[in-house]
Design an enzyme around this catalytic site. Structure first.
Site, PDB file in Angstrom:
ATOM      1  N   LYS A  82       0.975  -1.221   0.070  1.00 27.60           N
ATOM      2  CA  LYS A  82      -0.024  -0.110  -0.004  1.00 27.60           C
ATOM      3  C   LYS A  82       0.975   1.310  -0.173  1.00 27.60           C
ATOM      4  O   LYS A  82       1.855   1.363   0.875  1.00 27.60           O
ATOM      5  CB  LYS A  82      -1.006  -0.032   1.250  1.00 27.60           C
ATOM      6  CG  LYS A  82      -2.034   1.225   1.290  1.00 27.60           C
ATOM      7  CD  LYS A  82      -2.738   0.955   2.538  1.00 27.60           C
ATOM      8  CE  LYS A  82      -3.892   1.846   2.825  1.00 27.60           C
ATOM      9  NZ  LYS A  82      -4.741   1.822   3.862  1.00 27.60           N
ATOM     10  N   SER A 157      -9.505   1.562   2.844  1.00 22.46           N
ATOM     11  CA  SER A 157      -8.778   2.227   2.040  1.00 22.46           C
ATOM     12  C   SER A 157      -7.830   1.704   1.383  1.00 22.46           C
ATOM     13  O   SER A 157      -7.206   1.876   0.180  1.00 22.46           O
ATOM     14  CB  SER A 157      -8.140   3.380   2.831  1.00 22.46           C
ATOM     15  OG  SER A 157      -7.270   2.899   3.943  1.00 22.46           O
ATOM     16  N   SER A 181      -9.914  -0.794   7.073  1.00 21.54           N
ATOM     17  CA  SER A 181      -9.309  -0.470   5.848  1.00 21.54           C
ATOM     18  C   SER A 181      -8.425  -1.703   5.362  1.00 21.54           C
ATOM     19  O   SER A 181      -8.094  -1.737   4.100  1.00 21.54           O
ATOM     20  CB  SER A 181      -8.368   0.662   5.666  1.00 21.54           C
ATOM     21  OG  SER A 181      -9.122   1.710   5.751  1.00 21.54           O
TER      22      SER A 181
END
Lengths: 489, 94
Positions: A82, A157, A181
């Protein structure tokens, strides 16, 4: 199916065995992934940056290590990160214009650990800007698509991290989880996602959103892969003063095929208003399967569940407003042009650099911490947090782990909730309490919806019993049997 | 609690953000929606409850005060929007 597609369909532990037996070279594996990324990622749009040269170089080093017998569990395994994790010499944008050109001079501890084991870093994955969002639509660059249906969101996210695993354009990924997330995109993308206990994994080099809630964790094809990746990243780090000094067990050893005798708590508050029919059916099916296989289901109560989202939307924005003050155009990141003085430089830089959701949360957080409102909001929420945490501690006196839904509905359509922030916030209702209480939790795929979208179930463990999540998650996976075939892309 | 337009402007000053008139309107409405939902917390009597700022029982994390390797000046300044020698350059303050 071409030879390359086969390589990218393997789980991490299958790949590990083939690399070890030298039936595959790390370079072949890296090339297969890079080729698939160039084919498939234009549709899915999971990557912000692909680190092709770095990956090939690391693959070569991994092959040398394998040749010398100096092998660790992740040697030669292609992993993507990420874009909230600092990578030395590789752009780390947080999917924000304000960090668009930021090149960290150091590696996050988790990245250092992956590199130390000889993992191959494929690149950096899309996300909601500064990890604020549930759909990856808040990325300043582009939205990521759900590999199961390209018109749907992948969740957020860590949407890029979930989509990359489901699209087989990374063998495994790391995400971060502040209010769900990792687990929510894992559920939406049909992959395994785990948020470790707060303090189990070092946050050093994780760009901070809400420091008392943030935790890095694995997103993988199955629970064994999750355990292997957790083994690599978990453990004390002197550079993170909230990382816990207690030793970690070998999480792979916690894998088990049996739930016999396990007491699984079912919190009644999670099965009321707001839970979609299809998700309720999926979770009920999971409960029945576990019971048939010898688990004891026990109704429990987490009486303050309904206050979790409100509590979270005070605490997380408050911490974020403070953490994000560092983006002022002085030390790194964007600096706006055409300012008259220092104050204007700050304001112009921040107004141009942050997207609408980030600004909204900074405003909310600044308000709740401002003079005259602190007691009414921040202090109140911190007190409610105590009560929510106590609910869990009490519940774990009666059960070994807790089973809940992950998200109220399967993945929604792109654009569907973009104009209604409060509705978007409420989609995290089943994941947020876990962050407030600092607990470990795993999302494991359960079934497909009528429209062919994955639905996961969540298993929550007591603090620092991350191995319980691996145990029950892995056993559930075995009982469930093979999940639907990966989506064609 | 209802947040007024004036308060939104004040908060934006504190947050070092600037908004257009239209944006102020939108953000005031959205904040009111969210704060309206958050008011739910007032249903709970929290008198005497210790606040939790961290979900973990660690109190202090000390280490020996020994010099360690750290980022050098060049690396530390490598992302500076403007630099001169070993320093960040900012607009005149005084």
């Amino acid at each position: 199916m071409s030879a390359n597609t086969e390589i990218t369909d393997l789980t991490l532990w299958q790949l590990r065995e083939l690399l070890l037996k030298k039936e595959l070279s790390a370079k072949d594996v890296a090339k297969a992934y890079l080729e698939r990324i160039s084919l498939v990622d234009p549709k899915v749009k999971a990557y912000i940056t692909v680190t092709e040269d770095l990956a090939l170089k690391q693959a070569e080093e991994a092959d040398n290590r394998i040749l010398k017998g100096d092998v660790e569990p992740l040697t030669g395994i292609p992993i993507a990160l990420k874009d909230v994790l600092c990578t030395k010499g590789v752009q780390t944008t947080c999917a924000s214009k304000i960090l668009e050109n930021f090149v960290p001079p150091y590696d996050a501890t988790v990245v250092k650990r992956l590199k130390g084991q000889g993992a191959v870093i494929l690149g950096k994955l899309n996300m909601d800007e500064f990890a604020m969002g549930s759909s990856t639509e808040n990325s300043a660059f582009f939205p990521t698509k759900n590999p199961w249906n390209l018109e749907c969101i992948p969740g957020g996210s860590s949407g890029g991290s979930g989509a990359a695993v489901a699209a087989r354009i990374a063998c495994a990924t790391l995400g971060s989880d502040t209010g769900g997330s990792i687990r929510q995109p894992a559920s939406h993308c049909g992959v395994v996602g785990m948020k470790p206990t707060y303090g189990r994994v070092s946050r050093y080099g994780l760009v901070a959103f809400a420091s008392s809630l943030d935790q890095i964790g694995p997103m993988t094809r199955d629970v064994r892969d999750c355990a292997i990746l957790l083994n690599a990243i978990a453990g004390y780090d002197p550079k993170d003063s909230t990382s816990h000094p207690s030793p970690c067990p070998d999480y792979e050893k916690a894998l088990s095929h049996t739930v016999s005798g396990l007491k699984i708590g079912i919190p009644k508050e999670y099965f009321g208003q707001g839970l979609g029919d299809e998700v309720e059916k999926a979770v009920t099916k999971a409960m029945a399967l576990l019971k048939e296989n010898g688990a004891e289901l026990k109704e429990i109560s987490l009486p303050h569940t309904e206050y979790a989202v409100a509590t979270y939307y005070i605490i997380a924005p408050a911490e974020a407003s403070s953490n994000l003050m560092r983006y002022d155009g002085v030390k790194y990141g964007l600096r706006a042009e055409g300012y008259k003085d220092l104050l204007e430089m700050y304001k112009m830089t921040r107004s141009q650099g942050f997207g609408p959701e980030v600004k909204r949360r900074i405003m909310l957080g600044t308000y709740s911490l401002s003079s005259g409102y602190y007691d009414a909001y921040y202090k109140k929420a911190s007190q409610v947090r105590t009560v929510i945490r106590k609910d869990f501690i009490e519940a774990f006196k009666e059960c070994d782990c807790i089973l809940t839904p992950v998200a109220p509905t399967p993945a929604f359509k792109l654009g569907e909730k973009l104009d209604d922030p409060l509705q978007m916030y409420l989609s995290d209702i089943f994941t947020i309490p876990v962050n407030l209480a600092g607990l470990p939790a795993i999302s494991v795929p359960c079934t497909l919806s009528n429209d062919g979208l994955p639905i996961g179930v969540q298993f929550v463990g007591p603090p620092f019993k991350d191995e319980v999540c691996i145990h029950v998650g892995g056993a559930f996976e075995a009982i469930r049997g093979p999940f639907a075939p990966w989506p064609e892309l | 609690m209802k947040i007024t337009r004036g308060e939104v402007e004040h908060i934006s000053e504190l947050a070092r953000l600037s908004f257009s008139e239209d944006e102020l309107e939108v953000i005031a409405n959205q904040l009111n929606d969210i704060l309206g939902y958050i008011d739910k917390l007032n249903e709970l009597d929290t008198a005497g409850i210790e606040p939790t700022t961290h979900a973990q029982e660690l109190v202090n994390a000390f280490r020996m005060d020994e010099p360690q390797e750290s980022l050098n000046v060049d690396d530390s300044l490598s992302n500076a929007p403007e630099r001169e020698g070993g320093q960040f350059v900012v607009p005149r303050i005084i």
